[in-house]
Design an enzyme around this catalytic site. Structure first.
Site, short mmCIF file in Angstrom:
data_model
loop_
_atom_site.label_atom_id
_atom_site.label_comp_id
_atom_site.label_asym_id
_atom_site.label_seq_id
_atom_site.Cartn_x
_atom_site.Cartn_y
_atom_site.Cartn_z
NE ARG A 178 -3.79 -2.27 0.12
CZ ARG A 178 -3.53 -3.40 -0.51
NH1 ARG A 178 -2.44 -3.50 -1.26
NH2 ARG A 178 -4.34 -4.43 -0.43
CB SER A 227 -9.17 -1.27 3.86
OG SER A 227 -9.79 -2.40 3.32
CD GLU A 297 -5.50 0.00 2.86
OE1 GLU A 297 -6.13 -0.13 1.81
OE2 GLU A 297 -5.22 -0.94 3.62
#
Length: 305
Positions: A178, A227, A297
Site C-alpha cells: 500500500r 479499508s 491505510e
C-alpha cells in the site's frame, strides 16, 4: 495572509484550458461525504494543460490529486492550495496489444477490469473490487484478493509538481504494501497494465465472484472510506479491531462498522474530526490489547476546523 505566503487569488493562477474553481466543497466528491473545501479545484483539459499549469504555479503552493475520494478523509478545515481532479479526458482505456492496456489516470477500476474482460485479458479482475481510479492505484499500490497494482503495472506517465512530464517504470516506484515512492504533488496521468490471455467468460466469472465476496463482507451501501488500516505483518487489521472490542464503537456521527470492523462509517452527520478521532481511538485500543500499532491505510488530508 503573511507577507511571505504565496498569493492564491485568481490573478496569481496560471492560465488554464480546463476548469479552475475557488473554494469548492469536497464533501460531495468523497465517499465519507464530510470535510471542508479545496482552496482551488483544477480539472485539466488534458495532460499538457496540467503540465503547463503546474509549471507556472508558485512552487510553494501545495498540490494534491483527487480520484474517486474513496480512501480519503478530508479534514473539516479544507485543503490548502490546489486539488487536481482528473475528469472525463483521463477516464480512457485502450488496448496496446493482446495482453496490455493503456489506462488514463482517471479511469475507474470497474472500467479497466471490464475492458480487460472484453479484450480477453486476465489478471486484472481484482481492480473490479477497488473503488478508485488508476492514479490512486498506482500511488497506493492498490490491491485486493491477493493481487496488487505492482503485479500488473509496466510503467506510468506522471506530471511532477514542477510541471515536468516523466515516464516511471514499476521499479522506479519502490513499491511496498500500500505504498509507492511517487513524490508529493505528482499526478499520474496514465498507466500501462499487463495481464495474461484469458477467456472473457472465465474473467467475468472471477469478477462476479469478487463482487459477491465484497457485497457479503463489506458495508458497500454506506458512507465509508474502504479499508481503514493496513494489515500488520502476520495479522488482519479487522481481527485486531474486533479483539479490542471496537465492533460498533461510535464517536459523534461516526461508527466502526458491525459488518466489517476495518471500515468506519459516517452514519449521517459525522464530521471528519469524528471519523478521524474514532480511528485514533481504535488505534489506541488495539495498541492496548495487542501491543500492535495499526497504521492508517486511509489518507488524511487538509487542516482541522
Amino acid at each position: 495572509m503573511s507577507a511571505s505566503a504565496p498569493s492564491l487569488d485568481q490573478a496569481a493562477m496560471p492560465p488554464v484550458r480546463g476548469r479552475l474553481t475557488a473554494q469548492v466543497p469536497l464533501a460531495p466528491l468523497v465517499w465519507f461525504k464530510s470535510g471542508g473545501a479545496a482552496q482551488w479545484l483544477f480539472e485539466p483539459k488534458d495532460a499538457d494543460d496540467l503540465a503547463d499549469f503546474l509549471k507556472g504555479l508558485d512552487p510553494t503552493i501545495p498540490v494534491m490529486a483527487l480520484g474517486l475520494g474513496s480512501n480519503l478523509i478530508v479534514r473539516d478545515g479544507g485543503v490548502p492550495g490546489v486539488v487536481v481532479r482528473l475528469g472525463k479526458p483521463f477516464a480512457t482505456v485502450e488496448a496496446v496489444d493482446a495482453t496490455t492496456l493503456r489506462c488514463g489516470g482517471g479511469a475507474s477500476g470497474i472500467l479497466v477490469s471490464s475492458t480487460a474482460r472484453d479484450k480477453g485479458i486476465a489478471g486484472l479482475e481484482f481492480l473490479r473490487s477497488i473503488p478508485g481510479t488508476v492514479g490512486g492505484f498506482v500511488r497506493m499500490n492498490g490491491g485486493a484478493y491477493g493481487r496488487e497494482t505492482c503485479d500488473i503495472l509496466l510503467e506510468c506517465d506522471v506530471v511532477l509538481r514542477s510541471g515536468e512530464r516523466v515516464t516511471l517504470s514499476n521499479a522506479d516506484l519502490g513499491y511496498t504494501y500500500r505504498h509507492s515512492s511517487l513524490p508529493d504533488g505528482a499526478v499520474v496521468v496514465s498507466a500501462v497494465f499487463r495481464g495474461i490471455p484469458g477467456d472473457p467468460a472465465a474473467i467475468q466469472a472471477e469478477m462476479d465472484r469478487i463482487a459477491a465476496a465484497r457485497e457479503e463482507s463489506q458495508p458497500l451501501r454506506s458512507k465509508t472510506g474502504g479499508s481503514t488500516f493496513k494489515n500488520p505483518e502476520g495479522h488482519k487489521a479487522w481481527q485486531l479491531v474486533d479483539q479490542a472490542g471496537c465492533r460498533g464503537l461510535a464517536m459523534g456521527g461516526a461508527q466502526v462498522s458491525e459488518k466489517h470492523t476495518n471500515f468506519l462509517l459516517n452514519l449521517g452527520d459525522a464530521t471528519s474530526a469524528d471519523i478521524e478521532g474514532l480511528g485514533e481511538e481504535v488505534r489506541r485500543r488495539v495498541k492496548a490489547t495487542s501491543g500492535i500499532d495499526l497504521e492508517w491505510e486511509i489518507q488524511r488530508v487538509g487542516k482541522p476546523a
